[in-house]
Design a protein around this motif. Structure first.
Motif, PDB file in Angstrom:
ATOM      1  N   MET A 173       0.974  -1.066   0.089  1.00 44.17           N
ATOM      2  CA  MET A 173       0.016   0.009  -0.001  1.00 44.17           C
ATOM      3  C   MET A 173       0.820   1.332  -0.071  1.00 44.17           C
ATOM      4  N   ASN A 174       0.566   1.954  -1.340  1.00 41.72           N
ATOM      5  CA  ASN A 174       1.577   3.326  -1.155  1.00 41.72           C
ATOM      6  C   ASN A 174       0.947   4.363  -1.332  1.00 41.72           C
ATOM      7  N   SER A 175       1.209   5.569  -1.029  1.00 40.01           N
ATOM      8  CA  SER A 175       0.504   7.142  -1.246  1.00 40.01           C
ATOM      9  C   SER A 175      -0.807   6.693  -0.339  1.00 40.01           C
ATOM     10  N   LEU A 176      -0.804   6.299   0.876  1.00 38.33           N
ATOM     11  CA  LEU A 176      -1.893   6.118   1.678  1.00 38.33           C
ATOM     12  C   LEU A 176      -2.894   7.291   2.091  1.00 38.33           C
ATOM     13  N   LYS A 177      -3.871   7.171   2.034  1.00 41.63           N
ATOM     14  CA  LYS A 177      -4.917   8.443   2.383  1.00 41.63           C
ATOM     15  C   LYS A 177      -5.643   8.111   3.755  1.00 41.63           C
ATOM     16  N   LEU A 178      -6.324   9.225   4.238  1.00 42.93           N
ATOM     17  CA  LEU A 178      -6.796   9.259   5.467  1.00 42.93           C
ATOM     18  C   LEU A 178      -8.130   8.178   5.371  1.00 42.93           C
ATOM     19  N   GLU A 179      -8.748   8.124   4.145  1.00 38.71           N
ATOM     20  CA  GLU A 179      -9.746   7.170   3.818  1.00 38.71           C
ATOM     21  C   GLU A 179      -9.475   5.637   3.925  1.00 38.71           C
ATOM     22  N   ASP A 180      -8.102   5.291   3.716  1.00 42.86           N
ATOM     23  CA  ASP A 180      -7.842   3.937   3.878  1.00 42.86           C
ATOM     24  C   ASP A 180      -7.755   3.410   5.188  1.00 42.86           C
ATOM     25  N   THR A 181      -7.891   4.122   6.422  1.00 45.82           N
ATOM     26  CA  THR A 181      -8.169   3.464   7.592  1.00 45.82           C
ATOM     27  C   THR A 181      -9.215   2.857   7.474  1.00 45.82           C
ATOM     28  N   ALA A 182      -8.861   1.456   8.110  1.00 40.87           N
ATOM     29  CA  ALA A 182     -10.135   0.386   8.364  1.00 40.87           C
ATOM     30  C   ALA A 182      -9.343  -0.796   8.951  1.00 40.87           C
ATOM     31  N   VAL A 183      -9.935  -1.639   9.137  1.00 42.31           N
ATOM     32  CA  VAL A 183      -9.405  -3.138   9.405  1.00 42.31           C
ATOM     33  C   VAL A 183      -9.371  -4.052   8.148  1.00 42.31           C
ATOM     34  N   TYR A 184      -8.135  -4.429   7.673  1.00 46.27           N
ATOM     35  CA  TYR A 184      -7.975  -5.197   6.597  1.00 46.27           C
ATOM     36  C   TYR A 184      -7.997  -6.531   6.749  1.00 46.27           C
ATOM     37  N   TYR A 185      -8.866  -7.374   6.061  1.00 52.94           N
ATOM     38  CA  TYR A 185      -8.999  -8.668   5.915  1.00 52.94           C
ATOM     39  C   TYR A 185      -8.496  -9.401   4.856  1.00 52.94           C
ATOM     40  N   CYS A 186      -7.838 -10.594   5.200  1.00 53.48           N
ATOM     41  CA  CYS A 186      -7.355 -11.577   4.008  1.00 53.48           C
ATOM     42  C   CYS A 186      -8.540 -12.621   4.000  1.00 53.48           C
ATOM     43  N   GLY A 187      -8.888 -12.851   2.736  1.00 55.25           N
ATOM     44  CA  GLY A 187      -9.959 -13.987   2.471  1.00 55.25           C
ATOM     45  C   GLY A 187      -9.385 -14.830   1.447  1.00 55.25           C
ATOM     46  N   TYR A 224     -12.982 -18.579   3.664  1.00 50.86           N
ATOM     47  CA  TYR A 224     -12.047 -18.412   4.639  1.00 50.86           C
ATOM     48  C   TYR A 224     -11.718 -17.011   5.057  1.00 50.86           C
ATOM     49  N   TRP A 225     -11.342 -16.533   6.253  1.00 48.20           N
ATOM     50  CA  TRP A 225     -10.983 -15.275   6.615  1.00 48.20           C
ATOM     51  C   TRP A 225      -9.966 -15.391   7.614  1.00 48.20           C
ATOM     52  N   GLY A 226      -9.055 -14.145   7.477  1.00 47.55           N
ATOM     53  CA  GLY A 226      -8.213 -14.048   8.502  1.00 47.55           C
ATOM     54  C   GLY A 226      -8.835 -13.269   9.602  1.00 47.55           C
ATOM     55  N   GLN A 227      -8.172 -12.884  10.905  1.00 45.56           N
ATOM     56  CA  GLN A 227      -8.586 -12.306  11.969  1.00 45.56           C
ATOM     57  C   GLN A 227      -8.816 -10.674  11.781  1.00 45.56           C
ATOM     58  N   GLY A 228      -8.223 -10.284  10.724  1.00 42.91           N
ATOM     59  CA  GLY A 228      -8.158  -8.862  10.372  1.00 42.91           C
ATOM     60  C   GLY A 228      -6.849  -8.063  11.157  1.00 42.91           C
ATOM     61  N   THR A 229      -6.450  -6.905  10.407  1.00 43.60           N
ATOM     62  CA  THR A 229      -5.248  -6.443  11.046  1.00 43.60           C
ATOM     63  C   THR A 229      -5.735  -4.721  10.604  1.00 43.60           C
ATOM     64  N   GLN A 230      -5.257  -4.161  11.894  1.00 40.97           N
ATOM     65  CA  GLN A 230      -5.892  -2.552  11.900  1.00 40.97           C
ATOM     66  C   GLN A 230      -4.853  -1.665  10.908  1.00 40.97           C
ATOM     67  N   VAL A 231      -5.360  -0.790   9.962  1.00 42.18           N
ATOM     68  CA  VAL A 231      -4.704   0.106   9.273  1.00 42.18           C
ATOM     69  C   VAL A 231      -5.087   1.560   9.802  1.00 42.18           C
ATOM     70  N   THR A 232      -4.186   2.452  10.352  1.00 39.87           N
ATOM     71  CA  THR A 232      -4.678   3.762  10.452  1.00 39.87           C
ATOM     72  C   THR A 232      -3.747   4.802   9.812  1.00 39.87           C
ATOM     73  N   VAL A 233      -4.423   5.602   8.958  1.00 39.34           N
ATOM     74  CA  VAL A 233      -3.584   6.815   8.451  1.00 39.34           C
ATOM     75  C   VAL A 233      -3.825   7.850   9.023  1.00 39.34           C
ATOM     76  N   SER A 234      -2.851   8.760   9.634  1.00 37.78           N
ATOM     77  CA  SER A 234      -2.863   9.975  10.076  1.00 37.78           C
ATOM     78  C   SER A 234      -2.479  11.069   9.304  1.00 37.78           C
ATOM     79  N   SER A 235      -2.911  12.276   9.520  1.00 37.98           N
ATOM     80  CA  SER A 235      -2.474  13.521   8.931  1.00 37.98           C
ATOM     81  C   SER A 235      -1.196  13.954   9.444  1.00 37.98           C
TER      82      SER A 235
END
Length: 125
Positions: free
Chosen positions: A83-97, A114-125
């Motif tokens: 993930m490059n050039s991350l934006k504030l709106e990219d903030t979410a829990v990301y899941y692999c399926g 099948y799903w993973g447990q999720g991992t938090q991505v937080t983009v700040s200004s």
């Protein structure tokens, strides 16, 4: 049959980069499709990117095309999301399926088995 373990989430400033990893264990056939989805509070789980396990064909949501890259290493049974050039709106829990029917639509979360447990991505200004 399949277990997914995610890693790589964290806090990053807008414009920065992160790489998410999803390691798969169990029996994985060449027909599997691996996908990344994300979910924010009060929103539906939305498609981000997907890749065919056998031939590495890639699919992207319009919102991330040109910024995110999905790839796989079949020797490690691992899929990545760069993930490059991350934006504030990219903030979410990301899941692999993972889904084992290539005929089902890759961008619909309900088609994944099948799903993973999720991992938090937080983009700040």
């Amino acid at each position: 049959q399949v277990q997914l373990v995610e890693s790589g989430g964290g806090l990053v400033q807008a414009g920065g980069s992160l790489r998410l990893s999803c390691a798969a264990s169990g029996r994985i056939s060449s027909s599997y499709v691996m996908g990344w989805f994300r979910q924010s509070p009060g929103k539906e789980r939305e498609f981000v990117a997907a890749i065919s396990w056998s031939d590495s064909r890639q699919y992207y949501a319009d919102s991330v095309k040109g910024r995110f890259t999905i790839s796989r290493d079949n020797t490690k049974n691992t899929v990545y999301l760069q993930m490059n050039s991350l934006k504030l709106e990219d903030t979410a829990v990301y899941y692999c399926g993972a889904k084992f029917s290539w005929a089902l639509y890759y961008a619909s979360a309900s088609n994944y088995d099948y799903w993973g447990q999720g991992t938090q991505v937080t983009v700040s200004s």
